[in-house]
Design an enzyme around this catalytic site. Structure first.
Site, PDB file in Angstrom:
ATOM      1  N   GLU A 198      64.351  18.906  63.313  1.00 44.38           N
ATOM      2  CA  GLU A 198      64.920  20.245  63.135  1.00 44.38           C
ATOM      3  C   GLU A 198      63.897  21.248  62.641  1.00 44.38           C
ATOM      4  O   GLU A 198      64.075  22.429  62.822  1.00 44.38           O
ATOM      5  CB  GLU A 198      66.125  20.223  62.199  1.00 44.38           C
ATOM      6  CG  GLU A 198      65.841  19.907  60.736  1.00 44.38           C
ATOM      7  CD  GLU A 198      65.541  18.439  60.486  1.00 44.38           C
ATOM      8  OE1 GLU A 198      66.177  17.599  61.130  1.00 44.38           O
ATOM      9  OE2 GLU A 198      64.669  18.143  59.677  1.00 44.38           O
ATOM     10  N   ASP A 279      77.476  17.444  58.410  1.00 49.01           N
ATOM     11  CA  ASP A 279      77.981  17.043  57.088  1.00 49.01           C
ATOM     12  C   ASP A 279      79.168  17.962  56.762  1.00 49.01           C
ATOM     13  O   ASP A 279      79.041  18.880  55.943  1.00 49.01           O
ATOM     14  CB  ASP A 279      76.892  17.212  56.024  1.00 49.01           C
ATOM     15  CG  ASP A 279      75.600  16.497  56.401  1.00 49.01           C
ATOM     16  OD1 ASP A 279      75.601  15.259  56.464  1.00 49.01           O
ATOM     17  OD2 ASP A 279      74.592  17.196  56.652  1.00 49.01           O
TER      18      ASP A 279
END
Ligand SMILES: [Zn+2]
Length: 337
Positions: A198, A279
């Site tokens: 990322e 998440d």
């Protein structure tokens, strides 16, 4: 039906969700009290996942350590697995391939973790009809030897629920080439392979594909900064598991301004993009919300939204028979639009 209503109603396939990041705040606080584990800053269920209640993003992300510390008994693993899967099923998630991070639960042997998680996912399948497979994630901040050791553990205690390995935590601390041996070992054992990228350069994506044998890329937003890597991934049909909300908060996917422009560029480039929530409670989201926010930001209609699900079906690591059954369920459960 508006795109937002369609996003809520449509079937989903979840390829980028971490068990450790999917534990409800109330469950974390309750388990902390039961096990006598202090919650940093004496945070409550209301403030545990409030990024503004932390000094900065780095401190906020350390909440992961707290969750790892309070989930320690087999019954804890069973409970948190069951809770997140049943919640996901309520959002139309039919199948999830979920990351588990054995290293986050220090001192708890992997077979103990796996037994609890397995009990939870079997109960969720029985009660809510959601199927789940597991991807064991190597902590890239650890040593290459620790990566190999984890893969050996995974192979030794392998069950049908364990389909592959992943690579996560801070990319700057663990470039992919560190884990060539661990991934080679997994490959020889027939485990599927994916990895997070990322914040690193696009060359990390190339390294993950060529040196680690990764079949999917988690996040991977910077692919669009290199035309050559973009073309290669498009031509090879490499799936990218994108997570709009967490990546916007974490600034992984660009500006953090809510435009989700990088994911838009990936879609426009013809890459195989899937959408999930990473998440979910930590980032104040859920499996529906990520699609709704992305649809609103990019102007996507039902045709593009359901395309994300079909891409995830094909990118899943189910066998051909299971994949055909999932494809049929998605088609049968897709609302008219
Ligand atoms: Zn992730």
């Amino acid at each position: 039906m508006t795109p937002g209503e369609f996003a809520a109603a449509m079937p989903k396939v979840s390829l980028h969700c971490h068990l450790t990041g999917a534990v409800a705040a109330a469950t974390v606080v309750e388990l902390a009290a039961r096990h006598g584990v202090p919650v940093p800053g004496d945070r409550t269920a209301e403030t545990l996942y409030d990024v503004d209640a932390h000094a900065d993003l780095a401190e906020f992300l350390r909440v992961y350590d707290t969750v790892g510390a309070v989930v320690r008994e087999p019954a804890d693993f069973e409970r948190v697995t069951y809770e997140t899967l049943v919640l996901a099923a309520g959002h139309g998630v039919l199948h999830r391939e979920m990351f588990v991070s054995p290293g986050s639960h220090a001192g708890v042997p992997w077979p103990v973790q796996l037994a609890g998680i397995t009990a939870g996912l079997e109960a969720a399948e029985r009660d809510a009809g959601i199927t789940c497979r597991l991807i064991v994630a190597i902590d890239r901040e650890g040593s290459p030897a620790a990566g190999v050791e984890l893969v050996e553990q995974v192979i030794e205690h392998r069950t049908d629920h364990v389909v592959g390995i992943g690579l996560d935590y801070a990319e700057v601390s663990g470039p992919p080439e560190k884990f060539v041996e661990a991934f080679a070992r997994a490959r020889r054992a027939g485990l599927r392979r994916t990895g997070h990228s990322e914040s690193g350069p696009p060359s990390n994506i190339t390294t993950m594909l060529d040196a680690l044998g990764c079949e999917r890329i988690d996040h991977g937003y910077h692919v669009v900064t290199d035309a050559g890597v973009t073309a290669r991934c498009r031509d090879d049909g490499i799936p990218f598991t994108c997570t709009p909300i967490s990546s916007d908060v974490g600034r992984y996917s660009g500006s953090g301004d809510g435009t989700h422009a990088v994911i838009g560029a990936m879609v426009d480039a013809g890459l195989a993009v899937t959408i999930d929530s990473d998440d979910p409670p930590m980032f104040g989201t859920d499996p529906t919300n990520d699609f709704q926010v992305l649809a609103a930001a990019r102007g996507y209609g039902p045709d593009q939204l359901i395309r994300f699900t079909h891409t995830a079906v094909e990118a899943s690591w189910l066998d051909d028979t299971e994949k055909a059954a999932l494809r049929a369920r998605v088609t049968a459960l897709t609302p008219e639009f």
